[in-house]
Design a protein around this motif. Structure first.
Motif, short mmCIF file in Angstrom:
data_model
loop_
_atom_site.label_atom_id
_atom_site.label_comp_id
_atom_site.label_asym_id
_atom_site.label_seq_id
_atom_site.Cartn_x
_atom_site.Cartn_y
_atom_site.Cartn_z
N LEU A 58 0.84 -1.20 0.00
CA LEU A 58 0.00 0.00 0.00
C LEU A 58 0.87 1.25 0.00
CD1 LEU A 58 -2.76 1.39 0.23
CD2 LEU A 58 -2.58 1.10 2.72
N TYR A 59 1.89 1.26 0.84
CA TYR A 59 2.79 2.42 0.93
C TYR A 59 3.50 2.65 -0.40
CZ TYR A 59 6.60 5.42 2.53
OH TYR A 59 7.50 6.45 2.68
N MET A 60 3.98 1.60 -1.02
CA MET A 60 4.66 1.75 -2.31
C MET A 60 3.68 2.28 -3.37
SD MET A 60 7.89 0.66 -2.17
CE MET A 60 8.22 1.70 -0.86
N ASP A 61 2.48 1.75 -3.39
CA ASP A 61 1.46 2.22 -4.33
C ASP A 61 1.11 3.69 -4.11
OD1 ASP A 61 1.30 -0.27 -5.55
OD2 ASP A 61 -0.54 -0.86 -4.52
N LEU A 62 0.95 4.06 -2.85
CA LEU A 62 0.59 5.44 -2.54
C LEU A 62 1.72 6.41 -2.89
CD1 LEU A 62 -1.27 4.93 0.85
CD2 LEU A 62 -2.26 5.31 -1.42
N ASN A 63 2.95 5.98 -2.67
CA ASN A 63 4.09 6.82 -3.06
C ASN A 63 4.10 7.04 -4.56
OD1 ASN A 63 5.70 7.87 -0.97
ND2 ASN A 63 6.47 5.84 -0.50
N LEU A 64 3.84 6.00 -5.31
CA LEU A 64 3.80 6.11 -6.76
C LEU A 64 2.68 7.06 -7.19
CD1 LEU A 64 4.79 5.33 -9.56
CD2 LEU A 64 3.33 3.31 -9.44
N LYS A 65 1.50 6.92 -6.60
CA LYS A 65 0.39 7.81 -6.91
C LYS A 65 0.76 9.26 -6.62
CE LYS A 65 -3.65 4.85 -6.15
NZ LYS A 65 -4.86 4.66 -5.33
N ALA A 66 1.39 9.49 -5.47
CA ALA A 66 1.77 10.85 -5.09
C ALA A 66 2.78 11.42 -6.08
CB ALA A 66 2.34 10.86 -3.67
N GLN A 67 3.75 10.62 -6.50
CA GLN A 67 4.74 11.07 -7.48
C GLN A 67 4.08 11.40 -8.81
OE1 GLN A 67 7.62 7.93 -7.62
NE2 GLN A 67 8.64 8.56 -5.75
N LEU A 68 3.15 10.57 -9.24
CA LEU A 68 2.45 10.80 -10.51
C LEU A 68 1.61 12.08 -10.44
CD1 LEU A 68 1.39 7.17 -11.47
CD2 LEU A 68 3.19 8.56 -12.52
N GLU A 69 0.98 12.31 -9.30
CA GLU A 69 0.19 13.53 -9.13
C GLU A 69 1.07 14.76 -9.17
OE1 GLU A 69 -2.35 13.31 -5.66
OE2 GLU A 69 -3.30 11.47 -6.37
N GLN A 70 2.24 14.69 -8.52
CA GLN A 70 3.18 15.81 -8.54
C GLN A 70 3.69 16.07 -9.95
OE1 GLN A 70 6.17 14.72 -5.66
NE2 GLN A 70 5.13 15.81 -4.01
N GLU A 71 4.00 15.00 -10.67
CA GLU A 71 4.48 15.13 -12.04
C GLU A 71 3.41 15.76 -12.92
OE1 GLU A 71 5.58 12.06 -15.56
OE2 GLU A 71 6.58 11.70 -13.65
N LYS A 72 2.17 15.35 -12.75
CA LYS A 72 1.06 15.89 -13.54
C LYS A 72 0.91 17.38 -13.27
CE LYS A 72 -3.91 15.43 -14.26
NZ LYS A 72 -5.13 14.78 -13.80
N LYS A 73 0.96 17.77 -12.00
CA LYS A 73 0.84 19.19 -11.64
C LYS A 73 1.98 20.00 -12.23
CE LYS A 73 -1.70 18.46 -7.36
NZ LYS A 73 -1.65 18.54 -5.88
N LEU A 74 3.18 19.44 -12.21
CA LEU A 74 4.34 20.14 -12.76
C LEU A 74 4.18 20.32 -14.26
CD1 LEU A 74 7.14 21.37 -12.40
CD2 LEU A 74 8.10 19.09 -12.69
N LYS A 75 3.73 19.28 -14.96
CA LYS A 75 3.52 19.38 -16.40
C LYS A 75 2.46 20.42 -16.73
CE LYS A 75 4.98 14.77 -17.83
NZ LYS A 75 4.56 13.49 -18.43
N GLU A 76 1.39 20.45 -15.93
CA GLU A 76 0.34 21.44 -16.15
C GLU A 76 0.89 22.85 -15.94
OE1 GLU A 76 -2.77 20.27 -13.48
OE2 GLU A 76 -3.46 18.65 -14.79
N LYS A 77 1.68 23.00 -14.90
CA LYS A 77 2.26 24.30 -14.60
C LYS A 77 3.22 24.75 -15.70
CE LYS A 77 4.35 26.73 -10.72
NZ LYS A 77 4.88 26.60 -9.36
N LEU A 78 4.05 23.83 -16.17
CA LEU A 78 5.00 24.16 -17.22
C LEU A 78 4.30 24.37 -18.56
CD1 LEU A 78 7.95 21.73 -16.41
CD2 LEU A 78 7.83 24.19 -15.98
N GLY A 79 3.18 23.71 -18.74
CA GLY A 79 2.42 23.88 -19.97
C GLY A 79 1.83 25.27 -20.09
N ASP A 80 1.62 25.93 -18.96
CA ASP A 80 1.08 27.28 -18.96
C ASP A 80 2.13 28.33 -19.30
OD1 ASP A 80 -1.34 26.25 -18.19
OD2 ASP A 80 -1.09 26.68 -16.07
N ILE A 81 3.38 27.94 -19.27
CA ILE A 81 4.46 28.91 -19.53
C ILE A 81 4.65 29.11 -21.02
CG2 ILE A 81 6.93 29.34 -19.28
CD1 ILE A 81 6.79 27.94 -16.61
#
Length: 81
Positions: A58-81
């Motif tokens: 569960l912890y490994m899965d949740l860490n992966l989900k959190a990393q993917l969410e952070q990556e998605k937010k970063l891509k969205e933020k960079l896409g606005d530039i």
């Protein structure tokens, strides 16, 4: 990630911040790091009536989900530039 999953992730990560403090995580084997996190994972296992292995997965899965969410937010933020 639902509220319960976020609570588990935060609980383990807060514990990790305490017990892994000052440790060079790049040089420290994962097995040693996980051994340090074992008390927090055992606590969650007891609370949720899960095995230690289930909490680890569960912890490994949740860490992966959190990393993917952070990556998605970063891509969205960079896409606005």
């Amino acid at each position: 990630m639902n509220e319960d999953e976020l609570k588990v992730l935060n609980q383990i990560n807060e514990y990790a911040d305490q017990v892994l403090k000052g440790m060079d995580l790049e040089k420290t084997p994962i097995s040693v790091q996980l051994d340090k996190l074992k008390p927090a994972m055992e606590q969650i296992a007891r609370e949720k009536n899960l095995s230690l292995e289930e909490v680890f997965i569960l912890y490994m899965d949740l860490n992966l989900k959190a990393q993917l969410e952070q990556e998605k937010k970063l891509k969205e933020k960079l896409g606005d530039i």
